[in-house]
Scaffold this motif. Structure first.
Motif, PDB file in Angstrom:
ATOM      1  N   LEU A   1       0.829  -1.200   0.000  1.00 19.97           N
ATOM      2  CA  LEU A   1       0.000   0.000   0.000  1.00 19.97           C
ATOM      3  C   LEU A   1       0.869   1.258   0.000  1.00 19.97           C
ATOM      4  CD1 LEU A   1      -2.857   1.173   0.110  1.00 19.97           C
ATOM      5  CD2 LEU A   1      -2.669   1.181   2.600  1.00 19.97           C
ATOM      6  N   MET A   2       1.967   1.237   0.728  1.00 16.22           N
ATOM      7  CA  MET A   2       2.871   2.390   0.729  1.00 16.22           C
ATOM      8  C   MET A   2       3.394   2.664  -0.677  1.00 16.22           C
ATOM      9  SD  MET A   2       5.099   1.839   4.202  1.00 16.22           S
ATOM     10  CE  MET A   2       4.460   2.220   5.830  1.00 16.22           C
ATOM     11  N   ARG A   3       3.750   1.604  -1.408  1.00 19.19           N
ATOM     12  CA  ARG A   3       4.256   1.796  -2.772  1.00 19.19           C
ATOM     13  C   ARG A   3       3.168   2.350  -3.681  1.00 19.19           C
ATOM     14  NH1 ARG A   3       6.698  -3.237  -1.443  1.00 19.19           N
ATOM     15  NH2 ARG A   3       5.069  -4.367  -2.579  1.00 19.19           N
ATOM     16  N   ALA A   4       1.947   1.804  -3.546  1.00 19.33           N
ATOM     17  CA  ALA A   4       0.849   2.275  -4.391  1.00 19.33           C
ATOM     18  C   ALA A   4       0.485   3.715  -4.083  1.00 19.33           C
ATOM     19  CB  ALA A   4      -0.369   1.372  -4.208  1.00 19.33           C
ATOM     20  N   ALA A   5       0.619   4.112  -2.823  1.00 20.29           N
ATOM     21  CA  ALA A   5       0.244   5.469  -2.420  1.00 20.29           C
ATOM     22  C   ALA A   5       1.146   6.523  -3.037  1.00 20.29           C
ATOM     23  CB  ALA A   5       0.272   5.580  -0.900  1.00 20.29           C
ATOM     24  N   ILE A   6       2.382   6.156  -3.375  1.00 19.80           N
ATOM     25  CA  ILE A   6       3.309   7.125  -3.961  1.00 19.80           C
ATOM     26  C   ILE A   6       2.781   7.647  -5.288  1.00 19.80           C
ATOM     27  CG2 ILE A   6       5.629   7.393  -4.937  1.00 19.80           C
ATOM     28  CD1 ILE A   6       6.589   5.361  -2.836  1.00 19.80           C
ATOM     29  N   SER A   7       2.197   6.756  -6.086  1.00 19.92           N
ATOM     30  CA  SER A   7       1.706   7.171  -7.407  1.00 19.92           C
ATOM     31  C   SER A   7       0.235   7.546  -7.414  1.00 19.92           C
ATOM     32  CB  SER A   7       1.943   6.046  -8.423  1.00 19.92           C
ATOM     33  OG  SER A   7       1.291   4.847  -8.002  1.00 19.92           O
ATOM     34  N   ASP A   8      -0.571   6.904  -6.560  1.00 21.91           N
ATOM     35  CA  ASP A   8      -2.022   7.084  -6.637  1.00 21.91           C
ATOM     36  C   ASP A   8      -2.603   7.935  -5.515  1.00 21.91           C
ATOM     37  OD1 ASP A   8      -1.854   5.355  -8.793  1.00 21.91           O
ATOM     38  OD2 ASP A   8      -2.367   3.586  -7.604  1.00 21.91           O
ATOM     39  N   GLY A   9      -1.813   8.207  -4.464  1.00 20.23           N
ATOM     40  CA  GLY A   9      -2.370   8.860  -3.288  1.00 20.23           C
ATOM     41  C   GLY A   9      -2.907   7.815  -2.334  1.00 20.23           C
TER      42      GLY A   9
END
Length: 539
Positions: A93-101
Motif C-alpha cells: 500500500l505504501m508503494r501504491a500510495a506514492i503514485s495514486d495517493g
C-alpha cells in the motif's frame, strides 16, 4: 487508566486516528509499529492490558508460537502467516500510495480484497461484500439493509439468542452495543443509533432448553416458525436471524424451514444467516446466497485472523432491491467508512465518512492469508484431521472424572458442510467436589490457564467461559476447547510422515491443555476464586 488497560483512542494506541488531521497524516499513520496498527480501528475489545500486553481475551497483536491456542470460538492471537501477510500488505500500500495517493490506493485495495474473499470462498463475482470491524458491527449493517426493505418499524427474530455474542441483544434493537465504536466515537451503550426513531422489537428463540440440554431440531423449527408467524399476524415485518453456528456449536433452524418461511412471506420476512463462527463449508455459504439470504461472516473465529474482522455478504437480487429502496445509513456514520461498501453503492457511500481504517484492513489481510492457507490443504486431509482430533478431544473429556462434555448436535443427513459438519467446538462443564463450577470460577481458571504463574508453563487459551443451565435448571459455567483452520493448515504436509508427526503434536497439545484444566480443579489456591477482572463480554 485505573483499570490498567491501554486506551485505543490515545495517540500511541490509535496512530491512524491521531495523525489523520496532520498534513500527510493518513500516510504517516502507516509507519506506526505493525502491532499498534493491528489493534487500531476497533472498539474497546481490542484494548491491551498494560501488565500482560494482551487484550481482554488474552490475545496479542504479535505471533505467540508457544501458546496452546484452542480459543477460536472467541478470538486467537495473530499467526506468523497472518502477521507476514499484514506486513507485506502495508508495504504494497505504501508503494501504491506514492503514485495514486493514499486514499485512492486504499480504496483500490479494499475493492481487490472483495474479489479475493469471493475467490477464496468460491463465490460468484456478483456477490457484494461489505466489510466491517467485527461480526457485531456487521449485524448493524444487516439491520440497516433490512430496514430499507422492511420499513422503519419491524421485529428482529433472533435464533440462538442465548448462544451468540452478547452485543446482539443491543444490535437486534438498533442500539449501540458498546461505549466506543471502531471509528473512535464515544456513544451511549443501549441508546438507539441515529436515524432509528421507530421501534425495532427483538424476539429471542433460545437453543438451550434450560435443563442441561438443547431444544430438539423439530421442536426448534416449530418455535421459529411460530415466532415469525406471530409477528406477521400482528402486521410486523420480520428480520429473521438464523444461526450457523452458535458459540456452543449448534445450527438452527433447518434449511428446509428457511425455504418454507421465505416462500410464504417473500416480502414480509428477510433472512440473515449468522455464520460469524465460519464453521460451515463454502458450498453452504453459496446455498444461502442462492436462496436470497444475507450472510454475516468473520475472518477472526474459525479462520483465526486477528480479532476482529467482519463482513456482510449480499446476493445480487437482494442488493438490487436494497439499492432501489435507498438505504438510510445515518446510524452507521460512527461505525464505518465509505470503503467498507462496494463502489457501486454510490448513495450509501455518500452518507459515510471518507478515510481508511488501517486496523480493520490489516486484520482482514491476515484473515485472507489464513483462509487461503486452509483451502490449500487437500479436502481429504482436512476431513481426516478434524475427525481424528475431534474424536480425541471428546474421548479425553469423557474419560475425565472432573469434566463433562455438553451434548453435540447430530449431523443432518443432508448437510452440505463437508468436513465442517464435524464438531469443532467442544464445550464442557468443570466439577470440583462433585459440583459444577459457576461462571466466575470458570473465568478464574480460564485466566490462570492463559497467564500461568509458572514461567516454564505454556499459556493455554480456551474459548471464553459461558453460562449453561444444568438438569436442575441451576446455572454453571462451561469452557470451550475449539479446533480451528490454523490447526489443520499448520499440520498439513505433502510428506505423510511429517503430517502425521504434526498431527501427533496437536494431539499432545490437546492432552496438555486438558491436563492443565484438571490441575486447576484439583489444586485450589487459598485465595480462589480470583477477584481480578476477567475481560470483556463473551464472544
Amino acid at each position: 487508566m485505573s483499570n490498567g488497560t491501554l486506551p485505543l483512542p490515545a495517540a500511541e494506541q490509535n496512530p491512524a486516528a491521531s495523525r489523520r488531521d496532520q498534513p500527510g497524516g493518513v500516510l504517516r499513520a502507516l509507519f506506526a509499529p505493525l502491532e499498534q496498527l493491528i489493534v487500531s480501528g476497533g472498539d474497546s475489545r481490542l484494548q491491551l492490558d498494560r501488565s500482560t500486553g494482551a487484550n481482554g481475551y488474552f490475545c496479542r497483536p504479535a505471533p505467540c508460537p508457544d501458546t496452546l491456542e484452542f480459543s477460536s470460538s472467541t478470538a486467537t492471537s495473530i499467526s506468523q502467516r497472518g502477521y507476514d501477510a499484514a506486513s507485506n500488505a502495508r508495504d504494497a500500500l505504501m508503494r501504491a500510495a506514492i503514485s495514486d495517493g493514499i486514499e485512492s490506493a486504499f480504496d483500490d485495495r479494499i475493492e481487490a480484497m472483495r474479489s479475493e474473499l469471493r475467490k477464496q470462498l468460491g463465490l460468484a463475482a456478483n456477490i457484494d461484500v461489505i466489510f466491517s470491524a467485527s461480526g457485531t458491527d456487521a449485524q448493524l449493517q444487516a439491520l440497516h439493509c433490512g430496514r430499507a426493505l422492511l420499513g422503519p418499524s419491524f421485529s428482529n427474530v433472533v435464533v440462538g439468542a442465548d448462544q451468540t455474542g452478547s452485543g446482539t441483544v443491543f444490535t437486534a434493537r438498533g442500539q449501540h452495543f458498546g461505549e466506543r465504536t471502531a471509528s473512535d466515537h464515544v456513544v451511549t451503550k443501549g441508546a438507539l443509533l441515529d436515524g432509528l426513531s421507530a421501534q425495532i422489537d427483538s424476539v429471542a428463540v433460545p437453543l438451550g432448553n434450560g435443563y442441561g440440554g438443547f431444544v430438539g431440531d423439530t421442536e426448534l423449527d416449530a418455535k421459529v416458525y411460530d415466532a415469525v408467524e406471530r409477528q406477521t399476524f400482528a402486521r410486523r415485518n420480520v428480520l429473521l436471524h438464523a444461526m450457523d453456528c452458535s458459540k456452543l456449536g449448534y445450527r438452527a433452524p433447518s434449511d428446509e424451514l428457511l425455504l418454507q418461511i421465505a416462500a410464504r412471506w417473500p416480502r414480509e420476512v428477510l433472512i440473515a444467516i449468522d455464520a460469524c463462527q465460519m464453521r460451515l463449508s463454502r458450498r453452504q455459504i453459496a446455498w444461502y446466497l442462492d436462496a436470497g439470504f444475507m450472510v454475516l461472516i468473520t475472518g477472526s473465529k474459525f479462520f483465526t485472523g486477528p480479532p476482529f474482522s467482519g463482513a456482510l455478504l449480499l446476493p445480487p437480487a437482494l442488493t438490487k432491491r436494497i439499492l432501489q429502496a435507498g438505504p438510510d445509513l445515518t446510524g452507521l456514520k460512527v461505525y464505518g467508512q465509505q470503503s467498507d461498501w462496494p463502489r457501486h453503492w454510490h448513495g450509501a457511500r455518500a452518507q459515510l465518512p471518507a478515510g481508511p481504517n488501517f486496523g480493520q484492513w490489516l486484520r482482514w489481510e491476515a484473515a485472507l492469508a489464513e483462509i487461503a492457507g486452509y483451502f490449500a490443504v487437500p479436502d481429504t486431509f482436512r476431513q481426516q484431521a478434524l475427525r481424528q482430533l475431534g474424536n480425541d478431544i471428546a474421548q479425553r473429556i469423557d474419560a475425565s472424572p472432573h469434566l463433562q462434555l455438553l451434548p453435540q448436535q447430530p449431523v443432518a443427513a443432508t448437510s452440505r458442510n463437508e468436513e465442517l459438519a464435524l464438531p469443532t467446538i467442544f464445550a464442557f462443564t468443570l466439577k470440583r467436589d462433585g459440583a459444577a463450577l459457576p461462571v466466575a470460577a470458570c473465568k478464574d481458571i480460564h485466566r490462570k490457564l492463559a497467564l500461568p504463574s509458572d514461567p516454564s508453563a505454556a499459556p493455554c487459551l480456551l474459548g471464553q467461559p459461558v453460562e449453561w443451565h444444568q438438569d436442575d435448571g441451576g446455572a454453571c459455567g462451561v469452557l470451550r476447547l475449539c479446533l480451528s483452520a490454523r490447526h489443520i493448515t499448520d499440520a498439513w504436509s505433502s510428506d505423510p510422515a511429517h503430517a502425521e508427526a504434526q498431527l501427533g503434536e496437536l494431539h499432545q497439545q490437546v492432552a496438555t491443555t486438558l491436563a492443565r484444566v484438571e490441575q486447576q480443579l484439583t489444586h485450589r489456591d487459598d485465595n480462589e476464586p480470583s477477584k481480578e477482572s476477567h475481560g470483556p463480554r463473551v464472544q
